[in-house]
Design a protein around this motif. Structure first.
Motif, PDB file in Angstrom:
ATOM      1  N   GLN A   1      74.781  68.727  -3.959  1.00 29.79           N
ATOM      2  CA  GLN A   1      74.950  68.155  -2.632  1.00 29.79           C
ATOM      3  C   GLN A   1      76.133  67.196  -2.632  1.00 29.79           C
ATOM      4  OE1 GLN A   1      71.553  65.993  -1.287  1.00 29.79           O
ATOM      5  NE2 GLN A   1      72.431  65.521   0.706  1.00 29.79           N
ATOM      6  N   LEU A   2      77.045  67.413  -1.704  1.00 32.05           N
ATOM      7  CA  LEU A   2      78.212  66.542  -1.606  1.00 32.05           C
ATOM      8  C   LEU A   2      77.833  65.300  -0.818  1.00 32.05           C
ATOM      9  CD1 LEU A   2      80.916  69.220  -0.672  1.00 32.05           C
ATOM     10  CD2 LEU A   2      79.992  68.632  -2.918  1.00 32.05           C
ATOM     11  N   GLN A   3      78.152  64.149  -1.369  1.00 29.43           N
ATOM     12  CA  GLN A   3      77.740  62.918  -0.715  1.00 29.43           C
ATOM     13  C   GLN A   3      78.747  61.809  -0.938  1.00 29.43           C
ATOM     14  OE1 GLN A   3      73.927  61.501  -2.090  1.00 29.43           O
ATOM     15  NE2 GLN A   3      73.496  60.428  -0.175  1.00 29.43           N
ATOM     16  N   LEU A   4      78.946  61.003   0.091  1.00 31.90           N
ATOM     17  CA  LEU A   4      79.739  59.778  -0.004  1.00 31.90           C
ATOM     18  C   LEU A   4      78.840  58.619   0.409  1.00 31.90           C
ATOM     19  CD1 LEU A   4      83.148  60.794   1.629  1.00 31.90           C
ATOM     20  CD2 LEU A   4      82.728  60.316  -0.783  1.00 31.90           C
ATOM     21  N   VAL A   5      78.876  57.559  -0.358  1.00 31.98           N
ATOM     22  CA  VAL A   5      78.070  56.386  -0.054  1.00 31.98           C
ATOM     23  C   VAL A   5      78.956  55.153  -0.081  1.00 31.98           C
ATOM     24  CG1 VAL A   5      76.128  54.949  -0.739  1.00 31.98           C
ATOM     25  CG2 VAL A   5      75.992  57.424  -1.018  1.00 31.98           C
ATOM     26  N   GLU A   6      78.980  54.443   1.041  1.00 30.49           N
ATOM     27  CA  GLU A   6      79.765  53.220   1.126  1.00 30.49           C
ATOM     28  C   GLU A   6      78.905  52.014   0.756  1.00 30.49           C
ATOM     29  OE1 GLU A   6      81.002  55.915   4.631  1.00 30.49           O
ATOM     30  OE2 GLU A   6      79.156  55.277   3.605  1.00 30.49           O
ATOM     31  N   SER A   7      79.552  51.001   0.206  1.00 32.60           N
ATOM     32  CA  SER A   7      78.870  49.749  -0.108  1.00 32.60           C
ATOM     33  C   SER A   7      79.880  48.613  -0.088  1.00 32.60           C
ATOM     34  CB  SER A   7      78.204  49.831  -1.487  1.00 32.60           C
ATOM     35  OG  SER A   7      79.177  49.984  -2.500  1.00 32.60           O
ATOM     36  N   GLY A   8      79.367  47.389  -0.148  1.00 35.91           N
ATOM     37  CA  GLY A   8      80.228  46.215  -0.227  1.00 35.91           C
ATOM     38  C   GLY A   8      80.359  45.440   1.067  1.00 35.91           C
ATOM     39  N   GLY A   9      79.754  45.944   2.125  1.00 33.20           N
ATOM     40  CA  GLY A   9      79.826  45.222   3.385  1.00 33.20           C
ATOM     41  C   GLY A   9      78.999  43.958   3.359  1.00 33.20           C
ATOM     42  N   GLY A  10      79.178  43.146   4.398  1.00 31.37           N
ATOM     43  CA  GLY A  10      78.410  41.916   4.485  1.00 31.37           C
ATOM     44  C   GLY A  10      79.027  40.965   5.479  1.00 31.37           C
TER      45      GLY A  10
END
Length: 129
Positions: A1-10
């Motif tokens: 499964q192709l997936q992109l996950v963003e993080s680091g916001g706040g």
């Protein structure tokens, strides 16, 4: 499964900095041209910038020029968005997306018009004192 996950916001104060990450799984991110977009409440999606698959060449849109930097870390299969001198106008949900494309350039208008490709769910950035 192709997936992109963003993080680091706040939440960050005006004038501050934040670095977002876009981590890929299920595919080699180095073979993809990737764009960063954002959407503020009540507004349409806005392009931030993009990075090519070959050479790591970047383009930036509007107010991102001179303040934001997009980079890759192949070992981590990750694309980053470093944001400096943030203002309340930078508030929004930031998400990454792209398509498999081997080449030395990226084009925001093409990325913005993608009907397929791989897209993340986004991470919220709030700039406020």
């Amino acid at each position: 499964q192709l997936q992109l996950v963003e993080s680091g916001g706040g939440l960050v104060q005006p004038g501050g900095s934040l670095t977002l990450a876009c981590v890929a799984s299920g595919f080699n991110l180095d073979e993809y041209v990737i764009g960063w977009f954002r959407q503020a409440p009540g507004k349409g999606r806005e392009g931030v910038g993009c990075i090519s698959s070959e050479g790591g060449n970047t383009r930036y849109e509007g107010s991102a020029k001179g303040r934001f930097t997009i980079s890759r870390d192949s070992a981590k299969n990750t694309v980053y968005l470093q944001m400096n001198l943030l203002t309340p106008e930078d508030t929004g949900r930031y998400f990454c997306g792209g398509e498999e494309s081997i080449g030395p350039a990226c084009y925001m208008d093409i990325l913005a018009g993608l009907t397929d490709g791989v897209w993340g769910q986004g991470t919220q950035v709030t700039v406020s004192s």
